[in-house]
Design a protein around this motif. Structure first.
Motif, PDB file in Angstrom:
ATOM      1  N   HIS A 266       0.834  -1.211   0.000  1.00 17.80           N
ATOM      2  CA  HIS A 266       0.000   0.000   0.000  1.00 17.80           C
ATOM      3  C   HIS A 266       0.867   1.258   0.000  1.00 17.80           C
ATOM      4  CE1 HIS A 266      -2.465   3.141   2.073  1.00 17.80           C
ATOM      5  NE2 HIS A 266      -3.355   2.731   1.190  1.00 17.80           N
ATOM      6  N   ALA A 267       1.894   1.257   0.852  1.00 16.69           N
ATOM      7  CA  ALA A 267       2.787   2.425   0.914  1.00 16.69           C
ATOM      8  C   ALA A 267       3.525   2.624  -0.407  1.00 16.69           C
ATOM      9  CB  ALA A 267       3.786   2.244   2.063  1.00 16.69           C
ATOM     10  N   MET A 268       3.941   1.536  -1.035  1.00 16.14           N
ATOM     11  CA  MET A 268       4.651   1.631  -2.310  1.00 16.14           C
ATOM     12  C   MET A 268       3.762   2.247  -3.391  1.00 16.14           C
ATOM     13  SD  MET A 268       6.516  -1.433  -4.445  1.00 16.14           S
ATOM     14  CE  MET A 268       7.734  -1.718  -3.171  1.00 16.14           C
ATOM     15  N   LEU A 269       2.492   1.831  -3.424  1.00 13.25           N
ATOM     16  CA  LEU A 269       1.574   2.381  -4.427  1.00 13.25           C
ATOM     17  C   LEU A 269       1.297   3.858  -4.176  1.00 13.25           C
ATOM     18  CD1 LEU A 269      -0.988  -0.561  -4.756  1.00 13.25           C
ATOM     19  CD2 LEU A 269       0.862   0.047  -6.313  1.00 13.25           C
ATOM     20  N   LYS A 270       1.278   4.256  -2.896  1.00 13.06           N
ATOM     21  CA  LYS A 270       1.036   5.669  -2.560  1.00 13.06           C
ATOM     22  C   LYS A 270       2.250   6.523  -2.909  1.00 13.06           C
ATOM     23  CE  LYS A 270      -1.675   7.082   0.403  1.00 13.06           C
ATOM     24  NZ  LYS A 270      -2.934   7.887   0.396  1.00 13.06           N
ATOM     25  N   GLN A 271       3.435   5.972  -2.722  1.00 12.53           N
ATOM     26  CA  GLN A 271       4.660   6.751  -2.878  1.00 12.53           C
ATOM     27  C   GLN A 271       5.195   6.751  -4.302  1.00 12.53           C
ATOM     28  OE1 GLN A 271       7.161   4.816   0.003  1.00 12.53           O
ATOM     29  NE2 GLN A 271       5.882   5.449   1.749  1.00 12.53           N
ATOM     30  N   ARG A 272       4.747   5.770  -5.104  1.00 11.47           N
ATOM     31  CA  ARG A 272       5.292   5.652  -6.463  1.00 11.47           C
ATOM     32  C   ARG A 272       4.150   5.673  -7.478  1.00 11.47           C
ATOM     33  NH1 ARG A 272       9.424   0.782  -6.825  1.00 11.47           N
ATOM     34  NH2 ARG A 272       9.377   1.569  -8.974  1.00 11.47           N
ATOM     35  N   GLU A 274       4.104   6.266 -10.575  1.00  6.06           N
ATOM     36  CA  GLU A 274       4.411   5.651 -11.866  1.00  6.06           C
ATOM     37  C   GLU A 274       4.182   4.137 -11.809  1.00  6.06           C
ATOM     38  OE1 GLU A 274       8.026   4.874  -9.513  1.00  6.06           O
ATOM     39  OE2 GLU A 274       6.598   6.554  -9.697  1.00  6.06           O
ATOM     40  N   LEU A 275       4.450   3.521 -10.647  1.00  8.15           N
ATOM     41  CA  LEU A 275       4.198   2.085 -10.469  1.00  8.15           C
ATOM     42  C   LEU A 275       2.702   1.816 -10.463  1.00  8.15           C
ATOM     43  CD1 LEU A 275       5.018  -0.833  -9.793  1.00  8.15           C
ATOM     44  CD2 LEU A 275       5.103  -0.150  -7.373  1.00  8.15           C
ATOM     45  N   LEU A 276       1.969   2.641  -9.760  1.00  4.98           N
ATOM     46  CA  LEU A 276       0.513   2.476  -9.723  1.00  4.98           C
ATOM     47  C   LEU A 276      -0.074   2.616 -11.116  1.00  4.98           C
ATOM     48  CD1 LEU A 276      -2.166   2.186  -8.209  1.00  4.98           C
ATOM     49  CD2 LEU A 276      -2.084   4.649  -7.734  1.00  4.98           C
ATOM     50  N   GLU A 277       0.443   3.560 -11.886  1.00  7.12           N
ATOM     51  CA  GLU A 277      -0.079   3.765 -13.241  1.00  7.12           C
ATOM     52  C   GLU A 277       0.207   2.548 -14.118  1.00  7.12           C
ATOM     53  OE1 GLU A 277      -2.201   5.300 -16.205  1.00  7.12           O
ATOM     54  OE2 GLU A 277      -2.059   6.095 -14.145  1.00  7.12           O
ATOM     55  N   ARG A 278       1.369   1.927 -13.967  1.00  8.18           N
ATOM     56  CA  ARG A 278       1.685   0.721 -14.742  1.00  8.18           C
ATOM     57  C   ARG A 278       0.711  -0.411 -14.402  1.00  8.18           C
ATOM     58  NH1 ARG A 278       7.227   1.572 -13.560  1.00  8.18           N
ATOM     59  NH2 ARG A 278       7.296  -0.303 -12.259  1.00  8.18           N
ATOM     60  N   LEU A 279       0.412  -0.564 -13.118  1.00  8.86           N
ATOM     61  CA  LEU A 279      -0.534  -1.611 -12.705  1.00  8.86           C
ATOM     62  C   LEU A 279      -1.925  -1.334 -13.264  1.00  8.86           C
ATOM     63  CD1 LEU A 279       0.487  -2.160  -8.962  1.00  8.86           C
ATOM     64  CD2 LEU A 279       0.932  -3.681 -10.889  1.00  8.86           C
ATOM     65  N   ARG A 280      -2.320  -0.072 -13.280  1.00  8.41           N
ATOM     66  CA  ARG A 280      -3.646   0.281 -13.803  1.00  8.41           C
ATOM     67  C   ARG A 280      -3.741  -0.010 -15.293  1.00  8.41           C
ATOM     68  NH1 ARG A 280      -4.513   6.142 -10.712  1.00  8.41           N
ATOM     69  NH2 ARG A 280      -5.415   5.267  -8.782  1.00  8.41           N
ATOM     70  N   LEU A 296     -10.069  -2.795   5.547  1.00  6.49           N
ATOM     71  CA  LEU A 296      -9.884  -1.464   4.962  1.00  6.49           C
ATOM     72  C   LEU A 296      -8.603  -1.390   4.136  1.00  6.49           C
ATOM     73  CD1 LEU A 296     -10.751   1.491   4.688  1.00  6.49           C
ATOM     74  CD2 LEU A 296      -9.545   1.959   6.846  1.00  6.49           C
ATOM     75  N   LEU A 297      -7.529  -1.960   4.618  1.00  4.54           N
ATOM     76  CA  LEU A 297      -6.253  -1.919   3.906  1.00  4.54           C
ATOM     77  C   LEU A 297      -6.359  -2.622   2.559  1.00  4.54           C
ATOM     78  CD1 LEU A 297      -3.227  -1.372   3.719  1.00  4.54           C
ATOM     79  CD2 LEU A 297      -2.848  -3.334   5.229  1.00  4.54           C
ATOM     80  N   GLN A 298      -6.957  -3.797   2.529  1.00  7.53           N
ATOM     81  CA  GLN A 298      -7.115  -4.538   1.274  1.00  7.53           C
ATOM     82  C   GLN A 298      -8.024  -3.784   0.303  1.00  7.53           C
ATOM     83  OE1 GLN A 298      -8.587  -7.977   3.293  1.00  7.53           O
ATOM     84  NE2 GLN A 298      -6.652  -9.082   3.205  1.00  7.53           N
ATOM     85  N   TYR A 299      -9.104  -3.213   0.838  1.00  6.74           N
ATOM     86  CA  TYR A 299     -10.054  -2.485  -0.006  1.00  6.74           C
ATOM     87  C   TYR A 299      -9.376  -1.271  -0.642  1.00  6.74           C
ATOM     88  CZ  TYR A 299     -14.714  -0.759  -1.372  1.00  6.74           C
ATOM     89  OH  TYR A 299     -15.817  -0.345  -2.080  1.00  6.74           O
ATOM     90  N   GLU A 300      -8.540  -0.590   0.117  1.00  6.07           N
ATOM     91  CA  GLU A 300      -7.844   0.582  -0.418  1.00  6.07           C
ATOM     92  C   GLU A 300      -6.916   0.186  -1.561  1.00  6.07           C
ATOM     93  OE1 GLU A 300      -8.113   3.879   0.168  1.00  6.07           O
ATOM     94  OE2 GLU A 300      -9.860   3.369   1.389  1.00  6.07           O
ATOM     95  N   ILE A 301      -6.227  -0.941  -1.432  1.00  5.16           N
ATOM     96  CA  ILE A 301      -5.342  -1.411  -2.503  1.00  5.16           C
ATOM     97  C   ILE A 301      -6.146  -1.718  -3.759  1.00  5.16           C
ATOM     98  CG2 ILE A 301      -3.835  -3.325  -3.208  1.00  5.16           C
ATOM     99  CD1 ILE A 301      -2.871  -3.450  -0.276  1.00  5.16           C
ATOM    100  N   VAL A 302      -7.288  -2.388  -3.596  1.00 10.36           N
ATOM    101  CA  VAL A 302      -8.150  -2.711  -4.745  1.00 10.36           C
ATOM    102  C   VAL A 302      -8.639  -1.440  -5.424  1.00 10.36           C
ATOM    103  CG1 VAL A 302     -10.398  -3.667  -5.392  1.00 10.36           C
ATOM    104  CG2 VAL A 302      -8.878  -4.969  -3.897  1.00 10.36           C
ATOM    105  N   LYS A 303      -9.116  -0.485  -4.639  1.00 11.85           N
ATOM    106  CA  LYS A 303      -9.655   0.754  -5.227  1.00 11.85           C
ATOM    107  C   LYS A 303      -8.582   1.515  -5.993  1.00 11.85           C
ATOM    108  CE  LYS A 303     -11.397   2.438  -1.407  1.00 11.85           C
ATOM    109  NZ  LYS A 303     -12.089   3.377  -0.481  1.00 11.85           N
ATOM    110  N   MET A 304      -7.372   1.532  -5.461  1.00 17.26           N
ATOM    111  CA  MET A 304      -6.290   2.258  -6.131  1.00 17.26           C
ATOM    112  C   MET A 304      -5.980   1.654  -7.496  1.00 17.26           C
ATOM    113  SD  MET A 304      -3.787   2.804  -2.838  1.00 17.26           S
ATOM    114  CE  MET A 304      -2.452   3.591  -3.707  1.00 17.26           C
ATOM    115  N   ILE A 305      -5.915   0.337  -7.579  1.00 19.25           N
ATOM    116  CA  ILE A 305      -5.557  -0.310  -8.840  1.00 19.25           C
ATOM    117  C   ILE A 305      -6.718  -0.263  -9.840  1.00 19.25           C
ATOM    118  CG2 ILE A 305      -4.835  -2.502  -9.892  1.00 19.25           C
ATOM    119  CD1 ILE A 305      -3.454  -3.185  -7.260  1.00 19.25           C
ATOM    120  N   ALA A 306      -7.951  -0.376  -9.343  1.00 19.31           N
ATOM    121  CA  ALA A 306      -9.124  -0.402 -10.236  1.00 19.31           C
ATOM    122  C   ALA A 306      -9.375   0.942 -10.910  1.00 19.31           C
ATOM    123  CB  ALA A 306     -10.361  -0.843  -9.469  1.00 19.31           C
TER     124      ALA A 306
END
Length: 819
Positions: A266-272, A274-280, A296-306
């Motif tokens: 979760h922290a990696m996706l928040k801080q990077r 460009e990585l989140l955009e590649r996953l999306r 909540l932590l798992q749901y936040e990761i799902v929402k970010m990638i979706a």
């Protein structure tokens, strides 16, 4: 007639049997009935039977499908996979957010698998663009295998799909970005490390390591850190120091635990970004199984990638949200449209698992919850068998009936051992039934920690005090006694052995009086303990346990919990109460300990051949463990007030460890609804037969039939709710019960139905007093109602005793007395 005809309201034949007291009494050969004891309505709940066309629709019926779609579904049919209209709708909804409400046994896995195949075969989505998240590696492996078996899809394509658990996916993400820390996931090693830290902080054995880990996990899954732990009390401050040291130790040694895998991703996706955009860009379609278990932590990761496409399908059942202690929240399903206003909601409401009466009972149990999506399941399968209900006297009677029924069914060739599952609310509730299975050599598998009650860290010190009362030179029993005197095990035992080697004593614990550095009050405590151990020898085992608890052990456990009212403390009290109940069957400490040792030996022999596969063995597990599973025959035991719903839920508004932001009535309502969801999950595990047992006595106290059963039969349970809430919420959770095996006394009652100390009020004037069953001498004279409690083994072993009031002979028996 079915061999279960006697469970469907037929009057069972009766026989004469010898009771333990040597008296001949009449008893039914079967205690099962077709409705719960005390149910006011004779109407048996049944689910509506789904019509054949609705249950399994062919793709050619509708006519609205396009050519490609029709060809896909015809291919599924030819492979033996037939979907109903709701399932087909969920499969074809591939763009935008989709909430699929999947009732128990409604074919959610088939829907997820076929939707994945539809994305690949019809929509042309790249396999690597699909992310399918679930909660167990077994479920993920099953998904991949079933996807590979779909028409036109092979193992290569299925292998390119990311079908993973949340932890596996996040670990893959961390390692793909160069993460090199070692997984520190072995629970035993975690406990050892925490114990080491507590020793360094001079807090030896102050807190059970599992409690500390659970506390830390609850903060992490709710997007908080150990730095944010509270500091309101000394206990809070101590636990925070321990956990901060634990977190620092992991960082210094390059280790992460399973929660860190999620927080790190979760922290990696928040801080990077460009990585989140590649996953999306890569994962164009996301699917989440068992969505009700998401924290909540798992749901936040799902929402970010979706985001921002939000081609997100979540599949779950708010009625099966039973893991709030792991951070799961039913509001994620209940409020899905608030986050995704354009979301489509499809309900899978046909149960393919169970017969109509089981589906109907589940419907009636769960419909009384207010915080839920409105849905009523229909049954796809026929069948006339009804759930059967039993009201045994106690957990031991319950275990006898259940295990004997299983033995008879297998002996008659009607069932195999692997057809049966025995479910219960909390792990301590399996004590009696596990003993019966072990004693009768019936193949079984315990899906808990595999330990008997007598092996638990909480129970062992009590047993070891009793062992020392019989043999004060039992060096094996001494180490667990030392922490209760706030003396370090290693240091204390080293001093005892070294001193005793030069000056042997009948009771080597006395050498603690020469241990350097002890203060006067500590020496006084040691002297008191030595005297108490000597005094235990003449007591019956249940009274000995009570003496240990009242003298120091309950206070010691509470000190470990630092007097905070928590559901964990309630669980600890429950275990000790269960130990007293078990000991109440024995006349002497020697016979009780001999039984315990025999059970431990037998269980070790059973554990030596244990494997995780059930095979042809009776399955024992908590209701929590059973979610997602199904069995031909299910026994739900302990379905009584105080156990299901559990006392920790009934007293939730007075507990410290309830959900953040929920207090008082809100906390109580949330806890009670989760207990009802647990009852629903238990009921809906059964495919063909369901047996429900509600013991009249639970751990020495009277227990009403669970309100969840009575309300399913149309009974108003508001009165029992008020009584239970007053009982369990009004007392201090975990505190010792006053009057438990107190002084021997003689009682005289003015009426046959009066209890000692009763005021003669009408039955409806107040909630019934809490009682317990105790061994007593009863006067045999018709004109005398005197009784005397039995405390000492010499009284228990005596053949007769004169009445202290009239001089007539007295006989041994049991009596319910107020607590």
């Amino acid at each position: 007639m079915s061999h279960l005809g006697r469970f469907a309201g037929h009057r069972p034949r009766r026989q004469r049997v010898n009771e333990s007291r040597g008296q001949s009494v009449e008893r039914s050969t079967s205690k099962f009935e077709n409705k719960p004891f005390g149910a006011s309505s004779a109407r048996v709940p049944r689910a509506e039977l789904a019509a054949g066309a609705a249950a399994r629709q062919t793709a050619s019926v509708g006519g609205q499908l396009g050519e490609l779609d029709a060809a896909y579904f015809r291919g599924l049919e030819q492979a033996g996979i037939r979907l109903n209209p709701a399932q087909i709708a969920a499969v074809r909804c591939t763009e935008g957010p989709l909430l699929t409400l999947a009732g128990a046994g409604s074919g959610k896995t088939s829907t997820l698998v076929c939707r994945t195949g539809y994305l690949l075969d019809v929509r042309g989505i790249e396999p690597s663009g699909i992310l399918l998240l679930t909660f167990s590696s077994k479920a993920a492996a099953e998904m991949r295998e079933r996807i590979a078996g779909l028409p036109g899809i092979g193992e290569y394509e299925a292998g390119r799909i990311q079908a993973r658990t949340f932890h596996s996916f996040c670990l893959w993400l961390l390692f793909s970005q160069g993460g090199q820390k070692e997984i520190f996931g072995d629970t035993r090693r975690q406990h050892i490390q925490l114990q080491q830290i507590m020793r360094e902080l001079s807090l030896q054995d102050a807190y059970p390591p599992e409690n500390l880990l659970a506390l830390l996990s609850s903060y992490k899954v709710n997007l908080m850190t150990a730095q944010q732990l509270p500091e309101k009390s000394e206990a809070d401050r101590q636990m925070k120091r321990i956990l901060l040291r634990y977190e620092a130790w992991k960082e210094e040694n390059g280790k992460i635990d399973f929660d860190d895998v999620l927080t790190g991703a979760h922290a990696m996706l928040k801080q990077r970004p460009e990585l989140l955009e590649r996953l999306r860009r890569r994962f164009t379609h996301l699917m989440v199984d068992e969505f009700q278990d998401t924290n909540l932590l798992q749901y936040e990761i799902v929402k970010m990638i979706a985001a921002p496409r939000n081609n997100l399908m979540v599949v779950g059942d708010d009625d099966q949200t039973i893991y709030s202690f792991n951070g799961a929240r039913s509001e994620f399903i209940l409020e899905f449209e608030k986050l995704y206003p354009k979301a489509r909601v499809i309900t899978l409401d046909i149960n393919y698992r169970s017969v109509p009466a089981i589906v109907g009972l589940g419907n009636e149990v769960i419909r009384h919850n207010k915080m839920r999506r409105n849905k009523t399941l229909r049954a796809a399968n026929g069948g006339s068998l009804l759930p059967a209900y039993m009201r045994p006297d106690s957990a031991d009677d319950e275990a006898n009936e259940v295990v004997e029924f299983i033995r008879r069914e297998v002996a008659a060739g009607r069932r195999e051992y692997g057809d049966f599952a025995i479910l219960y609310r909390s792990s301590s509730s399996n004590r009696a039934v596990l003993e019966q299975l072990v004693i009768r050599d019936i193949p079984h598998i315990d899906y808990g920690d595999g330990r008997l009650l007598y092996e638990h860290w909480l129970v062992k010190p009590v047993l070891d005090h009793m062992r020392l009362s019989i043999n004060r030179r039992d060096f094996d029993a001494m180490p667990s006694v030392l922490p209760t005197l706030y003396i370090a095990r290693d240091k204390g035992m080293a001093h005892i052995r070294e001193t005793d080697a030069g000056r042997p004593k009948k009771g080597p614990l006395v050498h603690l009086l020469t241990l350097p550095g002890l203060k006067d009050f500590q020496l006084d405590k040691i002297r008191q303990r030595l005297e108490m151990i000597r005094s235990l020898k003449g007591l019956v085992p249940a009274a000995a346990i009570t003496q240990i608890r009242q003298s120091f052990y309950d206070a010691y456990i509470q000190a470990g919990e630092h007097s905070e009212q928590t559901s964990h403390r309630e669980m600890l009290k429950e275990m000790l109460d269960e130990l007293e109940t078990s000991a109440g069957r024995f006349d002497s400490i020697v016979s009780f300990l001999a039984f315990v040792d025999d059970m431990l030996l037998r269980n070790q022999q059973t554990a030596a051949v244990k494997s995780q596969a059930q095979g042809n063995r009776v399955a024992l597990m908590t209701i929590h463990k059973s979610k997602g599973l199904e069995f031909p025959v299910v026994f739900l035991i302990g379905a009584s007030e105080g156990t299901l719903p559990h006392s920790s839920a009934l007293g939730a508004d007075s507990l410290r460890d309830t959900r953040v932001g929920l207090e008082g009535d809100a906390s109580y309502a949330e806890a009670l609804e989760e207990e009802r969801r647990l009852a629903y999950v238990a009921v809906t595990r059964a495919k063909e037969q369901l047996f429900v047992s509600s013991p009249a006595m639970q751990r020495g106290k009277k227990a009403a039939v669970s309100r969840f059963l009575l309300s399913a039969f149309g009974q108003d349970t508001s009165a029992s709710d008020a009584a239970s809430r007053a009982e369990f919420g009004g007392r201090r959770v975990g505190a010792p019960d006053p009057g438990r095996f107190g002084k021997v006394r003689t009682g005289r009652m003015g009426r046959a139905d009066a209890q000692p100390g009763s005021s003669g009020q009408s039955r409806g004037a107040a909630a019934p007093a809490r009682t317990q069953s105790v061994p007593v001498w009863l006067c045999t004279s018709d004109s005398c109602v005197a009784w005397t409690r039995i405390m000492h083994s010499k009284d228990m072993n005596a053949a007769h005793k004169p009445c202290p009031l009239c001089g007539s002979p007295m006989k041994k028996g049991r009596k319910d007395v107020p607590v």
